[in-house]
Design an enzyme around this catalytic site. Sequence first.
Site, PDB file in Angstrom:
ATOM      1  N   ASP A  59     126.765  39.846  71.430  1.00 48.58           N
ATOM      2  CA  ASP A  59     128.118  40.382  71.592  1.00 48.58           C
ATOM      3  C   ASP A  59     128.369  41.358  70.431  1.00 48.58           C
ATOM      4  O   ASP A  59     127.985  42.526  70.504  1.00 48.58           O
ATOM      5  CB  ASP A  59     129.072  39.195  71.614  1.00 48.58           C
ATOM      6  CG  ASP A  59     130.490  39.559  71.976  1.00 48.58           C
ATOM      7  OD1 ASP A  59     130.751  40.728  72.310  1.00 48.58           O
ATOM      8  OD2 ASP A  59     131.365  38.683  71.933  1.00 48.58           O
ATOM      9  N   ARG A  73     128.673  24.544  80.377  1.00 47.10           N
ATOM     10  CA  ARG A  73     127.312  24.985  80.035  1.00 47.10           C
ATOM     11  C   ARG A  73     126.312  24.627  81.134  1.00 47.10           C
ATOM     12  O   ARG A  73     125.311  25.303  81.311  1.00 47.10           O
ATOM     13  CB  ARG A  73     126.854  24.327  78.722  1.00 47.10           C
ATOM     14  CG  ARG A  73     127.591  24.790  77.478  1.00 47.10           C
ATOM     15  CD  ARG A  73     126.850  24.288  76.245  1.00 47.10           C
ATOM     16  NE  ARG A  73     127.631  24.349  75.030  1.00 47.10           N
ATOM     17  CZ  ARG A  73     127.730  25.396  74.222  1.00 47.10           C
ATOM     18  NH1 ARG A  73     127.101  26.516  74.523  1.00 47.10           N
ATOM     19  NH2 ARG A  73     128.445  25.339  73.120  1.00 47.10           N
ATOM     20  N   PHE A 117     135.461  37.015  79.950  1.00 43.00           N
ATOM     21  CA  PHE A 117     134.973  35.804  79.289  1.00 43.00           C
ATOM     22  C   PHE A 117     134.124  35.030  80.285  1.00 43.00           C
ATOM     23  O   PHE A 117     134.612  34.579  81.318  1.00 43.00           O
ATOM     24  CB  PHE A 117     136.145  34.945  78.798  1.00 43.00           C
ATOM     25  CG  PHE A 117     135.693  33.871  77.862  1.00 43.00           C
ATOM     26  CD1 PHE A 117     135.636  34.109  76.495  1.00 43.00           C
ATOM     27  CD2 PHE A 117     135.282  32.641  78.350  1.00 43.00           C
ATOM     28  CE1 PHE A 117     135.173  33.125  75.628  1.00 43.00           C
ATOM     29  CE2 PHE A 117     134.814  31.649  77.489  1.00 43.00           C
ATOM     30  CZ  PHE A 117     134.768  31.892  76.127  1.00 43.00           C
ATOM     31  N   GLU A 158     118.449  34.664  73.001  1.00 42.01           N
ATOM     32  CA  GLU A 158     119.904  34.449  72.942  1.00 42.01           C
ATOM     33  C   GLU A 158     120.465  34.376  74.353  1.00 42.01           C
ATOM     34  O   GLU A 158     119.940  35.008  75.266  1.00 42.01           O
ATOM     35  CB  GLU A 158     120.575  35.642  72.239  1.00 42.01           C
ATOM     36  CG  GLU A 158     120.573  35.587  70.724  1.00 42.01           C
ATOM     37  CD  GLU A 158     121.732  34.758  70.180  1.00 42.01           C
ATOM     38  OE1 GLU A 158     122.268  33.899  70.908  1.00 42.01           O
ATOM     39  OE2 GLU A 158     122.085  34.975  69.015  1.00 42.01           O
ATOM     40  N   ASP A 159     121.581  33.674  74.512  1.00 42.33           N
ATOM     41  CA  ASP A 159     122.304  33.737  75.783  1.00 42.33           C
ATOM     42  C   ASP A 159     123.110  35.027  75.849  1.00 42.33           C
ATOM     43  O   ASP A 159     123.172  35.682  76.882  1.00 42.33           O
ATOM     44  CB  ASP A 159     123.216  32.522  75.983  1.00 42.33           C
ATOM     45  CG  ASP A 159     124.142  32.283  74.813  1.00 42.33           C
ATOM     46  OD1 ASP A 159     123.759  32.584  73.666  1.00 42.33           O
ATOM     47  OD2 ASP A 159     125.263  31.792  75.022  1.00 42.33           O
TER      48      ASP A 159
HETATM   49  C1  PRP Z   1     127.296  32.698  70.816  1.00 47.13           C
HETATM   50  C2  PRP Z   1     125.960  33.114  71.409  1.00 47.13           C
HETATM   51  C3  PRP Z   1     125.327  33.930  70.333  1.00 47.13           C
HETATM   52  C4  PRP Z   1     126.512  34.493  69.576  1.00 47.13           C
HETATM   53  C5  PRP Z   1     126.685  35.932  69.954  1.00 47.13           C
HETATM   54  O1  PRP Z   1     127.106  31.542  70.094  1.00 47.13           O
HETATM   55  O2  PRP Z   1     125.177  32.007  71.743  1.00 47.13           O
HETATM   56  O3  PRP Z   1     124.515  33.143  69.487  1.00 47.13           O
HETATM   57  O4  PRP Z   1     127.680  33.761  69.965  1.00 47.13           O
HETATM   58  O5  PRP Z   1     127.808  36.474  69.326  1.00 47.13           O
HETATM   59  P1  PRP Z   1     127.720  37.687  68.306  1.00 47.13           P
HETATM   60  O6  PRP Z   1     126.790  38.710  68.866  1.00 47.13           O
HETATM   61  O7  PRP Z   1     129.154  38.177  68.264  1.00 47.13           O
HETATM   62  O8  PRP Z   1     127.270  37.145  66.987  1.00 47.13           O
HETATM   63  P2  PRP Z   1     128.301  30.564  69.690  1.00 47.13           P
HETATM   64  O9  PRP Z   1     128.624  30.767  68.241  1.00 47.13           O
HETATM   65  O10 PRP Z   1     129.439  30.685  70.660  1.00 47.13           O
HETATM   66  O11 PRP Z   1     127.632  29.139  69.799  1.00 47.13           O
HETATM   67  P3  PRP Z   1     127.010  28.386  71.082  1.00 47.13           P
HETATM   68  O12 PRP Z   1     125.789  29.185  71.506  1.00 47.13           O
HETATM   69  O13 PRP Z   1     126.645  27.056  70.545  1.00 47.13           O
HETATM   70  O14 PRP Z   1     128.061  28.343  72.165  1.00 47.13           O
END
Ligand code: PRP
Length: 174
Positions: free
Chosen positions: A101, A163, A150, A97-98
């Site tokens: 949260d 990105r 953020f 994961e990036d």
């Molecule tokens: C982001 C990130 C994780 C997720 C984390 O994805 O890449 O997958 O949110 O959040 P959480 O722990 O609250 O579930 P996002 O839905 O923004 O999509 P993206 O990676 O395509 O930007």
Amino acid sequence: MAHKMITVISREDIARRVAELGEEITAHYHGQPLVVVCVLKGAFLFYADLVRHIRTPMEMDFVRLSSYGSGTSRGRQAVFTKDMEVDVDGKHVLLVEDIVDTGRSAEFLLHVLEKRGAASLKICSFVDKSERREVSLKVDFAGFPIQKGFIVGYGMDYAEQYRELDAVYELVPE
Ligand code: PRP
């Protein structure tokens, strides 16, 4: 609204930490085959860098999630918009994961992959934002702890922008 961008993780710090994470993961699996799963879109740069520092036989796969529901993240349901193609039954799986949260995306994936018979499941996240966690979940290999703010860059976006940046910035309203 106009924003200024403040560097919070430099390109050099990213390179150093990603190499360290690769070493930690290599040591943990000590040569066992691994399925490494990239959670799109945000993890794409981190994943591409990380896999080049992991020395164990690997299968690679990609998933994309979206969530639906109203209001806050609490109670939202994650769904696949792109599911895996590799069969994980009996295999060691590492989710990349990036950012973790609230933890709800990772929790959903762990639950699904456990049901599909993964032999073991671990999470590697470039950023661990643990103070916003809404579920009980541990990031096994965490790049950088970040408390608040953020952030964009190195895969992470604001309205699909930023990105491609090779460092991480905090977006601060001007
Ligand atoms: C982001 C990130 C994780 C997720 C984390 O994805 O890449 O997958 O949110 O959040 P959480 O722990 O609250 O579930 P996002 O839905 O923004 O999509 P993206 O990676 O395509 O930007």
